[in-house]
Design an enzyme around this catalytic site. Structure first.
Site, PDB file in Angstrom:
ATOM      1  N   ASP A 266      -7.477  23.213  79.588  1.00 32.86           N
ATOM      2  CA  ASP A 266      -8.620  24.083  79.328  1.00 32.86           C
ATOM      3  C   ASP A 266      -8.499  25.366  80.147  1.00 32.86           C
ATOM      4  O   ASP A 266      -7.833  25.392  81.196  1.00 32.86           O
ATOM      5  CB  ASP A 266      -9.923  23.367  79.687  1.00 32.86           C
ATOM      6  CG  ASP A 266     -10.205  22.196  78.754  1.00 32.86           C
ATOM      7  OD1 ASP A 266      -9.701  22.221  77.612  1.00 32.86           O
ATOM      8  OD2 ASP A 266     -10.902  21.252  79.179  1.00 32.86           O
TER       9      ASP A 266
ATOM     10  N   TYR B 127      -4.592  14.245  88.085  1.00 30.62           N
ATOM     11  CA  TYR B 127      -5.517  15.370  88.218  1.00 30.62           C
ATOM     12  C   TYR B 127      -6.233  15.299  89.552  1.00 30.62           C
ATOM     13  O   TYR B 127      -6.436  14.217  90.126  1.00 30.62           O
ATOM     14  CB  TYR B 127      -6.565  15.361  87.102  1.00 30.62           C
ATOM     15  CG  TYR B 127      -6.002  15.527  85.710  1.00 30.62           C
ATOM     16  CD1 TYR B 127      -5.888  16.796  85.133  1.00 30.62           C
ATOM     17  CD2 TYR B 127      -5.592  14.431  84.963  1.00 30.62           C
ATOM     18  CE1 TYR B 127      -5.378  16.956  83.852  1.00 30.62           C
ATOM     19  CE2 TYR B 127      -5.088  14.583  83.685  1.00 30.62           C
ATOM     20  CZ  TYR B 127      -4.979  15.843  83.140  1.00 30.62           C
ATOM     21  OH  TYR B 127      -4.470  15.992  81.869  1.00 30.62           O
TER      22      TYR B 127
ATOM     23  N   ASP C  67     -18.689  20.775  82.207  1.00 29.39           N
ATOM     24  CA  ASP C  67     -17.924  21.493  83.222  1.00 29.39           C
ATOM     25  C   ASP C  67     -18.653  22.801  83.551  1.00 29.39           C
ATOM     26  O   ASP C  67     -19.797  23.007  83.115  1.00 29.39           O
ATOM     27  CB  ASP C  67     -16.485  21.752  82.759  1.00 29.39           C
ATOM     28  CG  ASP C  67     -16.413  22.563  81.476  1.00 29.39           C
ATOM     29  OD1 ASP C  67     -17.433  23.146  81.065  1.00 29.39           O
ATOM     30  OD2 ASP C  67     -15.321  22.619  80.868  1.00 29.39           O
TER      31      ASP C  67
ATOM     32  N   ARG D 231     -13.635  15.164  82.310  1.00 30.11           N
ATOM     33  CA  ARG D 231     -15.053  15.556  82.269  1.00 30.11           C
ATOM     34  C   ARG D 231     -15.943  14.357  81.969  1.00 30.11           C
ATOM     35  O   ARG D 231     -17.021  14.189  82.569  1.00 30.11           O
ATOM     36  CB  ARG D 231     -15.262  16.627  81.206  1.00 30.11           C
ATOM     37  CG  ARG D 231     -14.710  17.994  81.570  1.00 30.11           C
ATOM     38  CD  ARG D 231     -14.903  18.961  80.429  1.00 30.11           C
ATOM     39  NE  ARG D 231     -14.057  18.636  79.278  1.00 30.11           N
ATOM     40  CZ  ARG D 231     -14.261  19.090  78.039  1.00 30.11           C
ATOM     41  NH1 ARG D 231     -15.315  19.846  77.785  1.00 30.11           N
ATOM     42  NH2 ARG D 231     -13.437  18.755  77.074  1.00 30.11           N
TER      43      ARG D 231
END
Length: 417
Positions: free
Chosen positions: A177, A205, A219, A325
């Site tokens: 993203d 991550y 987010d 997310r």
């Protein structure tokens, strides 16, 4: 049928040919080129013995034969044989013609020069540290722009059959993203065919979680709206956070976010989300994902704190299809509040780690935002990547990453130096 008539000068013609034969076999010390040829049919009338415009030159010393072009004619004038061009268009009125050897030499040199110029100096895979605010396609476009500019300067050949297509093949695997940074694996040339082959395996991550509110995008995207707020005053210890994390390891059920690229009835979910539809409205079904490892990143000076904890970080190693997310959202619910992911960095993708990435350094001193809060950047200027650093990253990947895994990537350098 009447009697065949012969040309009145047939006797003179035969005599000349006999003299030529005698001269041919008696001259041994001279280099004079003698012509031996059937004479033109227009001198012999309707004689069937002589074909038109065909001749042979014979060198008495070297014994070399050369065919006279069909555009030439032989004439007899006062017992002398001469050759004249019939095609006046071939005459060079401006001067002497360029030697054929010179033209051939120039053509050969040009071809050799063009063959020596390759389109790709390096082909293969490498990873970049994707900048904040860039889409994955922004990165691909930047890399292609750098490489194509260099290819034009070098005079590299253009293999395209349609000019609308990209000149050089550049692609990426595993979309990030715009608000995420970190490992983005890219391929150049034949490396684009091997992206999926070397992206198998887990991903890692590092995410920042902020408690107390939840946005529609889950987010910190400026397009997202705060849809829920809830107190987090009871979250005062990291031990409480660590207790809920084991519930999210292994194979778990996860509901993807509305703002995602998944499709429902032929439309992307984020298109439906922009129209105000929620996960409950769309009835998004949970999917099974795998979390291999999940741990809390705790700072040393935060261990003894008794204040409410609003922001903390986690490290996640997961399989494909996992939405961080959604994981952050579910952790907030498990803590009795709501949460939003405010930062995300991918630290590993397949065999590629953050240390392997081509680093990014902005040439802009101050980050600017537009009226909606989005980052403004110039892709052509706001980056210090060069052709040399890109090619070096491809070589480093081939020598230190893929070969160290005892696997041949099937890619070789196009630079034969």
């Amino acid at each position: 049928m009447g009697r065949q008539r012969y040309h009145p000068n047939i006797g003179l013609i035969v005599t000349i040919q006999i003299l030529l034969l005698l001269l041919l076999f008696t001259t041994t010390t001279t280099t004079t080129t003698t012509a031996f040829a059937f004479l033109p049919s227009r001198l012999l009338g309707r004689s069937r013995l002589v074909p038109s415009k065909v001749g042979l030159f014979f060198s008495t010393q070297n014994r070399d034969y050369t065919t006279i072009p069909s555009s030439s004619s032989l004439f007899v004038d006062n017992n002398k044989i001469t050759m004249e061009k019939d095609d006046n268009n071939n005459n060079n009125q401006s001067g002497k013609k360029r030697p054929l050897s010179a033209t051939t030499s120039e053509t050969t040199t040009k071809q050799q020069k063009q063959q020596s110029q390759v389109l790709y100096l390096e082909e293969g895979l490498f990873a970049v540290n994707k900048p904040l605010g860039w889409t994955s396609q922004d990165v691909v476009g930047k890399l292609r722009h750098i490489l194509e500019d260099d290819a034009k300067i070098r005079g590299a050949p253009d293999p395209r059959t349609k000019k609308r297509r990209p000149w050089m093949k550049v692609g990426h695997g595993g979309t990030l993203d715009p608000l995420a940074t970190g490992v983005l694996v890219c391929g150049v040339g034949s490396g684009t065919k091997n992206l999926q082959k070397y992206l198998v395996g887990s991903k890692s991550y590092r995410a920042e979680i902020t408690l107390g509110y939840q946005t529609s995008t889950l987010d910190a995207d400026v397009k997202g709206e705060i849809v829920e707020e809830k107190s987090y005053d009871h979250v005062t210890s990291y031990e409480l956070i660590e207790k809920v994390l084991p519930d999210f390891t292994g194979n778990i059920q996860q509901i993807p976010p509305v703002f995602s690229a998944l499709k429902r009835d032929g439309k992307r979910l984020y298109e439906l989300g922009r129209k105000g539809q929620t996960a409950e409205d769309l009835k998004i079904e949970p999917r099974e994902v795998t979390i291999y490892d999940l741990k809390l990143i705790q700072k040393e000076d935060d261990k003894e704190s008794t204040k409410p904890i609003q922001t903390f970080c986690i490290e996640v190693e997961c399989g494909g299809g996992t939405y961080i997310r959604s994981l952050v959202r579910d952790i907030g619910i498990a803590l009795g509040t709501v949460a939003t992911m405010t930062q995300l960095e991918r630290t590993k993708q397949g065999q590629f780690f953050l240390d392997h990435c081509l680093p990014y350094s902005s040439t802009v001193e101050e980050v600017k935002h537009d009226e909606e809060g989005r980052i403004i950047f110039d892709k052509r200027k706001d980056c210090d990547w060069t052709v040399s650093t890109i090619n070096e990253a491809i070589r480093d990947c081939r020598e230190n990453i893929l070969q160290n895994n005892n696997d041949d990537d099937g890619l070789r350098s196009s630079n034969k130096e």
